[in-house]
Design a protein around this motif. Structure first.
Motif, mmCIF file in Angstrom:
data_model
loop_
_atom_site.group_PDB
_atom_site.id
_atom_site.type_symbol
_atom_site.label_atom_id
_atom_site.label_comp_id
_atom_site.label_asym_id
_atom_site.label_seq_id
_atom_site.Cartn_x
_atom_site.Cartn_y
_atom_site.Cartn_z
ATOM 1 N N ALA A 158 52.796 58.228 64.041
ATOM 2 C CA ALA A 158 53.712 57.643 65.010
ATOM 3 C C ALA A 158 55.038 58.393 64.959
ATOM 4 C CB ALA A 158 53.938 56.172 64.704
ATOM 5 N N HIS A 159 55.761 58.337 66.063
ATOM 6 C CA HIS A 159 57.121 58.859 66.154
ATOM 7 C C HIS A 159 58.016 57.627 66.051
ATOM 8 C CE1 HIS A 159 55.489 62.751 67.289
ATOM 9 N NE2 HIS A 159 54.621 62.054 68.012
ATOM 10 N N VAL A 160 58.616 57.446 64.889
ATOM 11 C CA VAL A 160 59.222 56.180 64.498
ATOM 12 C C VAL A 160 60.746 56.273 64.539
ATOM 13 C CG1 VAL A 160 59.372 54.529 62.583
ATOM 14 C CG2 VAL A 160 57.210 55.712 63.049
ATOM 15 N N SER A 161 61.361 55.249 65.105
ATOM 16 C CA SER A 161 62.820 55.205 65.184
ATOM 17 C C SER A 161 63.429 55.025 63.794
ATOM 18 C CB SER A 161 63.273 54.054 66.092
ATOM 19 O OG SER A 161 62.985 52.806 65.482
ATOM 20 N N ILE A 162 64.710 55.313 63.703
ATOM 21 C CA ILE A 162 65.453 55.058 62.464
ATOM 22 C C ILE A 162 65.299 53.582 62.094
ATOM 23 C CG2 ILE A 162 67.773 54.946 61.458
ATOM 24 C CD1 ILE A 162 68.513 57.314 63.384
ATOM 25 N N THR A 163 65.388 52.730 63.095
ATOM 26 C CA THR A 163 65.341 51.281 62.895
ATOM 27 C C THR A 163 63.996 50.829 62.317
ATOM 28 O OG1 THR A 163 66.720 51.171 64.891
ATOM 29 C CG2 THR A 163 65.861 49.091 64.036
ATOM 30 N N ALA A 164 62.906 51.390 62.829
ATOM 31 C CA ALA A 164 61.561 50.955 62.423
ATOM 32 C C ALA A 164 61.049 51.661 61.172
ATOM 33 C CB ALA A 164 60.584 51.171 63.570
ATOM 34 N N ARG A 165 61.726 52.697 60.737
ATOM 35 C CA ARG A 165 61.239 53.473 59.590
ATOM 36 C C ARG A 165 60.964 52.614 58.361
ATOM 37 N NH1 ARG A 165 64.145 58.633 56.544
ATOM 38 N NH2 ARG A 165 62.816 58.521 54.690
ATOM 39 N N PRO A 166 61.863 51.708 57.938
ATOM 40 C CA PRO A 166 61.555 50.909 56.736
ATOM 41 C C PRO A 166 60.294 50.057 56.894
ATOM 42 C CG PRO A 166 63.898 50.782 57.242
ATOM 43 C CD PRO A 166 63.233 51.465 58.413
ATOM 44 N N PHE A 218 57.637 50.743 58.791
ATOM 45 C CA PHE A 218 56.474 51.639 58.718
ATOM 46 C C PHE A 218 56.232 52.087 57.275
ATOM 47 C CE2 PHE A 218 56.439 51.537 63.233
ATOM 48 C CZ PHE A 218 55.221 52.052 63.649
ATOM 49 N N GLU A 219 57.302 52.315 56.522
ATOM 50 C CA GLU A 219 57.122 52.678 55.106
ATOM 51 C C GLU A 219 56.459 51.529 54.347
ATOM 52 O OE1 GLU A 219 60.649 55.969 54.423
ATOM 53 O OE2 GLU A 219 61.189 53.860 54.216
ATOM 54 N N PHE A 238 53.154 54.111 55.570
ATOM 55 C CA PHE A 238 53.404 55.381 56.241
ATOM 56 C C PHE A 238 54.418 56.194 55.446
ATOM 57 C CE2 PHE A 238 51.559 52.941 59.587
ATOM 58 C CZ PHE A 238 51.045 53.824 60.505
ATOM 59 N N ASN A 239 54.274 57.514 55.533
ATOM 60 C CA ASN A 239 55.209 58.450 54.910
ATOM 61 C C ASN A 239 55.813 59.350 55.969
ATOM 62 O OD1 ASN A 239 54.727 57.800 52.042
ATOM 63 N ND2 ASN A 239 52.666 58.504 52.532
ATOM 64 N N VAL A 240 57.066 59.729 55.757
ATOM 65 C CA VAL A 240 57.740 60.641 56.673
ATOM 66 C C VAL A 240 57.165 62.039 56.494
ATOM 67 C CG1 VAL A 240 59.938 61.752 57.259
ATOM 68 C CG2 VAL A 240 59.875 59.296 56.728
ATOM 69 N N ARG A 275 50.050 57.825 58.025
ATOM 70 C CA ARG A 275 49.370 57.048 56.984
ATOM 71 C C ARG A 275 47.941 57.574 56.930
ATOM 72 N NH1 ARG A 275 48.644 50.814 55.412
ATOM 73 N NH2 ARG A 275 46.404 50.852 55.080
ATOM 74 N N VAL A 276 47.538 57.975 55.754
ATOM 75 C CA VAL A 276 46.171 58.441 55.541
ATOM 76 C C VAL A 276 45.424 57.325 54.845
ATOM 77 C CG1 VAL A 276 44.707 60.177 54.455
ATOM 78 C CG2 VAL A 276 46.953 60.843 55.371
ATOM 79 N N GLU A 277 44.296 56.918 55.443
ATOM 80 C CA GLU A 277 43.468 55.862 54.862
ATOM 81 C C GLU A 277 42.627 56.426 53.733
ATOM 82 O OE1 GLU A 277 43.064 52.446 55.437
ATOM 83 O OE2 GLU A 277 44.915 52.763 56.548
ATOM 84 N N THR A 278 42.675 55.747 52.632
ATOM 85 C CA THR A 278 41.790 56.038 51.519
ATOM 86 C C THR A 278 41.193 54.711 51.087
ATOM 87 O OG1 THR A 278 43.596 55.772 49.928
ATOM 88 C CG2 THR A 278 43.153 58.015 50.737
#
Length: 158
Positions: A115-123, A125-126, A130-132, A152-155
């Motif tokens: 995803a292309h994530v906003s500054i606001t949504a980054r926390p 998504f983390e 998800f990783n930057v 995010r890679v599924e394992t």
């Protein structure tokens, strides 16, 4: 109780309102007035929006019959739109939507979400695993906006 359902014809105006108000009232904490106005312009063409949303075919979250958020997952694992109404943020709507996306992705055999994530949504998504990958400068209607390519890679066990 959060109910997750698929987009229905007629949802587009409500999703526009949710998108517009979220960008203008929540994302404003991380972006300038000019940036949020470019991102969510007044007078945006309703037909263009409706066509875009129909193509995305998002999941819609409802709480007591009110649309509380929406999010989509594309065949390649792209999460293009992910928005929660400001009145429902921090109340499990985003997590419920993300779980619906992961479930859909799993059924489709996806193991990579991006995803292309906003500054606001980054926390958020983390917190969802998800990783930057990289910080980006994106040009939207003559405004440059910072966002992040996140993956995010599924394992087994994610």
């Amino acid at each position: 109780m959060i109910k997750i359902r698929r987009y229905r014809k007629g949802d587009a105006p409500l999703l526009w309102s949710l998108f517009f108000n979220t960008v203008r009232n929540v994302n404003i904490k991380d972006y300038s007035q000019a940036q949020v106005e470019a991102w969510a312009p007044t007078g945006f063409n309703a037909e263009i929006w409706a066509n875009k949303i129909e193509d995305l075919n998002p999941f819609v979250a409802e709480v007591k019959g009110k649309i509380a958020g929406y999010a989509d997952i594309q065949h390649d694992g792209l999460i293009d739109h992910f928005f929660c109404d400001m009145a429902f943020q921090g109340k499990g709507v985003g997590k419920a939507l993300m779980q619906a996306l992961f479930s859909e992705g799993s059924q489709s055999g996806l193991n990579l979400y991006h995803a292309h994530v906003s500054i606001t949504a980054r926390p958020f998504f983390e917190r969802m695993g998800f990783n930057v990958v990289k910080e980006q400068q994106v040009n939207i209607r003559s405004a440059v906006i910072t966002n992040f390519l996140m993956e995010r890679v599924e394992t087994k066990g994610n």
